[in-house]
Structures are given as C-alpha cells and as structure tokens.
Design an enzyme around this catalytic site. Sequence first.
Site, PDB file in Angstrom:
ATOM      1  N   LYS A 138      27.299  14.812  49.754  1.00 51.79           N
ATOM      2  CA  LYS A 138      25.888  14.764  49.359  1.00 51.79           C
ATOM      3  C   LYS A 138      25.310  16.158  49.076  1.00 51.79           C
ATOM      4  O   LYS A 138      24.368  16.292  48.323  1.00 51.79           O
ATOM      5  CB  LYS A 138      25.056  14.078  50.446  1.00 51.79           C
ATOM      6  CG  LYS A 138      25.240  12.561  50.478  1.00 51.79           C
ATOM      7  CD  LYS A 138      24.340  11.910  51.512  1.00 51.79           C
ATOM      8  CE  LYS A 138      24.485  10.410  51.465  1.00 51.79           C
ATOM      9  NZ  LYS A 138      23.656   9.729  52.449  1.00 51.79           N
ATOM     10  N   ASP A 183      17.693   7.819  49.646  1.00 57.63           N
ATOM     11  CA  ASP A 183      17.729   7.488  51.086  1.00 57.63           C
ATOM     12  C   ASP A 183      16.323   7.589  51.680  1.00 57.63           C
ATOM     13  O   ASP A 183      15.931   6.767  52.515  1.00 57.63           O
ATOM     14  CB  ASP A 183      18.652   8.458  51.849  1.00 57.63           C
ATOM     15  CG  ASP A 183      20.125   8.133  51.646  1.00 57.63           C
ATOM     16  OD1 ASP A 183      20.449   6.980  51.324  1.00 57.63           O
ATOM     17  OD2 ASP A 183      20.960   9.055  51.808  1.00 57.63           O
TER      18      ASP A 183
HETATM   19  P1  NAP Z   1      26.279  13.741  58.098  1.00 60.20           P
HETATM   20  O1  NAP Z   1      25.522  14.543  57.098  1.00 60.20           O
HETATM   21  O2  NAP Z   1      27.751  13.908  58.205  1.00 60.20           O
HETATM   22  O3  NAP Z   1      25.595  14.018  59.543  1.00 60.20           O
HETATM   23  C1  NAP Z   1      26.160  13.478  60.718  1.00 60.20           C
HETATM   24  C2  NAP Z   1      25.213  13.718  61.886  1.00 60.20           C
HETATM   25  O4  NAP Z   1      25.754  13.095  63.057  1.00 60.20           O
HETATM   26  C3  NAP Z   1      25.021  15.199  62.223  1.00 60.20           C
HETATM   27  O5  NAP Z   1      23.720  15.368  62.719  1.00 60.20           O
HETATM   28  C4  NAP Z   1      26.080  15.402  63.310  1.00 60.20           C
HETATM   29  O6  NAP Z   1      25.795  16.471  64.181  1.00 60.20           O
HETATM   30  C5  NAP Z   1      25.946  14.095  64.066  1.00 60.20           C
HETATM   31  N1  NAP Z   1      27.166  13.794  64.829  1.00 60.20           N
HETATM   32  C6  NAP Z   1      28.368  13.426  64.326  1.00 60.20           C
HETATM   33  N2  NAP Z   1      29.250  13.233  65.338  1.00 60.20           N
HETATM   34  C7  NAP Z   1      28.572  13.495  66.499  1.00 60.20           C
HETATM   35  C8  NAP Z   1      28.927  13.457  67.871  1.00 60.20           C
HETATM   36  N3  NAP Z   1      30.159  13.107  68.255  1.00 60.20           N
HETATM   37  N4  NAP Z   1      27.988  13.753  68.778  1.00 60.20           N
HETATM   38  C9  NAP Z   1      26.732  14.094  68.411  1.00 60.20           C
HETATM   39  N5  NAP Z   1      26.323  14.134  67.108  1.00 60.20           N
HETATM   40  C10 NAP Z   1      27.242  13.850  66.165  1.00 60.20           C
HETATM   41  O7  NAP Z   1      26.068  12.168  57.861  1.00 60.20           O
HETATM   42  P2  NAP Z   1      24.775  11.431  57.293  1.00 60.20           P
HETATM   43  O8  NAP Z   1      24.907  11.221  55.829  1.00 60.20           O
HETATM   44  O9  NAP Z   1      23.563  12.107  57.788  1.00 60.20           O
HETATM   45  O10 NAP Z   1      24.946   9.987  57.984  1.00 60.20           O
HETATM   46  C11 NAP Z   1      24.642   9.770  59.347  1.00 60.20           C
HETATM   47  C12 NAP Z   1      24.706   8.277  59.652  1.00 60.20           C
HETATM   48  O11 NAP Z   1      23.690   7.570  58.897  1.00 60.20           O
HETATM   49  C13 NAP Z   1      26.035   7.634  59.262  1.00 60.20           C
HETATM   50  O12 NAP Z   1      26.401   6.724  60.257  1.00 60.20           O
HETATM   51  C14 NAP Z   1      25.730   6.886  57.973  1.00 60.20           C
HETATM   52  O13 NAP Z   1      26.537   5.748  57.800  1.00 60.20           O
HETATM   53  C15 NAP Z   1      24.276   6.478  58.190  1.00 60.20           C
HETATM   54  N6  NAP Z   1      23.538   6.315  56.911  1.00 60.20           N
HETATM   55  C16 NAP Z   1      23.007   5.098  56.639  1.00 60.20           C
HETATM   56  C17 NAP Z   1      22.297   4.915  55.462  1.00 60.20           C
HETATM   57  C18 NAP Z   1      21.710   3.575  55.160  1.00 60.20           C
HETATM   58  O14 NAP Z   1      21.332   3.327  54.000  1.00 60.20           O
HETATM   59  N7  NAP Z   1      21.561   2.707  56.138  1.00 60.20           N
HETATM   60  C19 NAP Z   1      22.120   5.975  54.546  1.00 60.20           C
HETATM   61  C20 NAP Z   1      22.688   7.222  54.877  1.00 60.20           C
HETATM   62  C21 NAP Z   1      23.397   7.375  56.061  1.00 60.20           C
HETATM   63  P3  NAP Z   1      26.353  17.956  63.857  1.00 60.20           P
HETATM   64  O15 NAP Z   1      25.360  18.590  62.938  1.00 60.20           O
HETATM   65  O16 NAP Z   1      26.415  18.587  65.201  1.00 60.20           O
HETATM   66  O17 NAP Z   1      27.718  17.785  63.232  1.00 60.20           O
END
Ligand code: NAP
Length: 282
Positions: free
Chosen positions: A74, A110
């Site tokens: 992204k 989003d």
């Molecule tokens: P991303 O940019 O990869 O960010 C992941 C986030 O999760 C970061 O804040 C990361 O923290 C944290 N994280 C990952 N593993 C962790 C752990 N073991 N302990 C604590 N924090 C952890 O991903 P994203 O695009 O933001 O997506 C996040 C979630 O939202 C995903 O599950 C995705 O499927 C969901 N989502 C849903 C929609 C929807 O339409 N419903 C849309 C977008 C995303 P760090 O910064 O410390 O790595």
Amino acid sequence: MSIRPTEINSSKKLYALLGSPVQHSLSPLIHNTSFEILGLDSVYHAFDVHDLGQVLRDLKVRCIQGFNVTVPYKESVMPYLDELSNEVKIIGAVNTVVEKNGKWIGHNTDAKGFSRTLRPYKNAVANQNILLLGAGGSARAVLYALLIDYEPKKIFIFNRTKERALNMIEEFKTLRPEVERLFISLSSIAGLDITLAVNASSVGMKPDECLLGADFFKQGMIAYDLIYNPASTLFLRHARASGAIGINGLEMLIEQAAAAFEIWTGQAMPANEVRKKLGQKS
Ligand code: NAP
C-alpha cells in the site's frame, strides 16, 4: 505458481488485486459478482505479487483499467503512480488505483469504507474518547476518517512499534489539531474511559490472540475490529461477552470495495447482491 497479468487471455476490461498473500481475498468475488450483475464486460483477478515493479510493467502492457493494492504494497506502490488523491497525500497509503488518460491515479477507499460503516454511531462517538490499536496502513486510514468525519475528544493510540505511532501522530498533526492524540502503552489502557475501540492491527487473525484483556470491555462500548477473517475475533468475543457492541471488518470491506468500484466504473456497486453472495459463501 502465480500467473502474470500478461498471461490473462481475455478481451474483457481488466481489474486486479495486487498483494501477498491474496488467495483468501474476497475482492474477486465482490467485483466479479458486481460486473456480472451490471452486465459489464470486465474481469477482476487477484495476483500474488513478489516483484511489484515487474507486475506493474505487465499491467501497463495489459492496459489495466484499475487495481486494488493490499498488504504489503500500500505504501511501496506510490512511487509508480502519476497522481495521488488529497486523501492519499495525508494518509500515506494507496488501496485503489484508476487509469485515466494513460495516467495512474492513487486513491484510498479504506477511510471511506470505515467511515461509512461507523455512521450509525456518529452521535455516540462525538466528544468521546477513542482507542486505536495499530499504526499501519489501515490505522492511518481509520485515523483520517475519525478526524475528518467524526468529532472525538481524544484519540489514544497504541502500536507495538512506538516510533511508528509517534510518526503517525506527527504526520497528522495539522489535521483537526483540536482533537488530542496521545500514544498509550498497553499497560495504561485499562484505566481509560473509552467509547470506541478500533483494532486496526493484524493481531486477531489467529483465533486466540488479542491485544486487550477481557476486562477492558464494558457494557455499551463500541468495539470495531477491521479483521473479517475470522468473523469473530477474540477482540469481538471479549467485547460481546461484556455487553459491548461488536463490529467486524466485513462491512468495511464491502464499503471500501463499493467506493473503488464507483471510482473505476462511475456506477454504484450492487452492494446488497454482493452481501447475499458473500453470505452464501460463508
Ligand atoms: P500493516 O500496515 O501491515 O499494519 C499492521 C499493524 O499490526 C501494525 O500496526 C503492526 O505493528 C501491528 N502488528 C502486527 N503484528 C503484531 C503483533 N504481533 N503484535 C502487535 N502488533 C502487531 O497492515 P494493515 O493494512 O494496516 O492491516 C491491519 C489489519 O486490518 C489486517 O488484519 C487487515 O486484514 C485489516 N484490514 C481490513 C480492512 C477491511 O476492509 N476490513 C481493510 C484494511 C485492512 P508494528 O508497526 O509494530 O509492526
């Protein structure tokens, strides 16, 4: 083995999802159902991408009309685009690209998807405290939506990597500066008076993981988990057991797809038919 865009042998207009992994994505079902219902001669494919630059060159050759971008591209897709929407310039992440007169324009739907689904709770959230978990691409879209479309008092932000949360707070500081944003450690969350808690971290994709303990949730609190697979995360199970309102990410997925569909085709996505189709699948 994953296929490349140039190997798609079809005269239909091409749309795509780029990410990794993508095999469980519901986006192909959502968009192909919509194309079929509206009689559009178009097709949507999910590509498991390992070399983003190569796939984007393939997509140019294939004259793609539009594509979605998901984890982990992204942010890294942005240098390949010709223009960015105003939202993207603030959020710093793209999930939708449209081709217009040979140019690729990056959008972020989003934020709109999240905002549309939270609308029934607008009054409940006004002038209240919000907890946001995460500082990745989706957390940035959520923060943007909360600041632009809602009027919270304070937003507390926890992220595993504190520096990333502090950077996000800094980068958003000119947007609605009257709304206070503070980093909060996990150990200090228990004492907060929170009306809306949003999980925008990826913690919860495994069935038994949650950043918060069961005792955090209270009767009447709104608990919104962006994760939709599994449909009922431990975050939502804790919330509902305490009498909180639990919302999962499926409606946001549908609404962000609807906003992308509108950008690509100029037509409204047949969201109710899509919901029925997704219901049949689960
Ligand atoms: P991303 O940019 O990869 O960010 C992941 C986030 O999760 C970061 O804040 C990361 O923290 C944290 N994280 C990952 N593993 C962790 C752990 N073991 N302990 C604590 N924090 C952890 O991903 P994203 O695009 O933001 O997506 C996040 C979630 O939202 C995903 O599950 C995705 O499927 C969901 N989502 C849903 C929609 C929807 O339409 N419903 C849309 C977008 C995303 P760090 O910064 O410390 O790595």
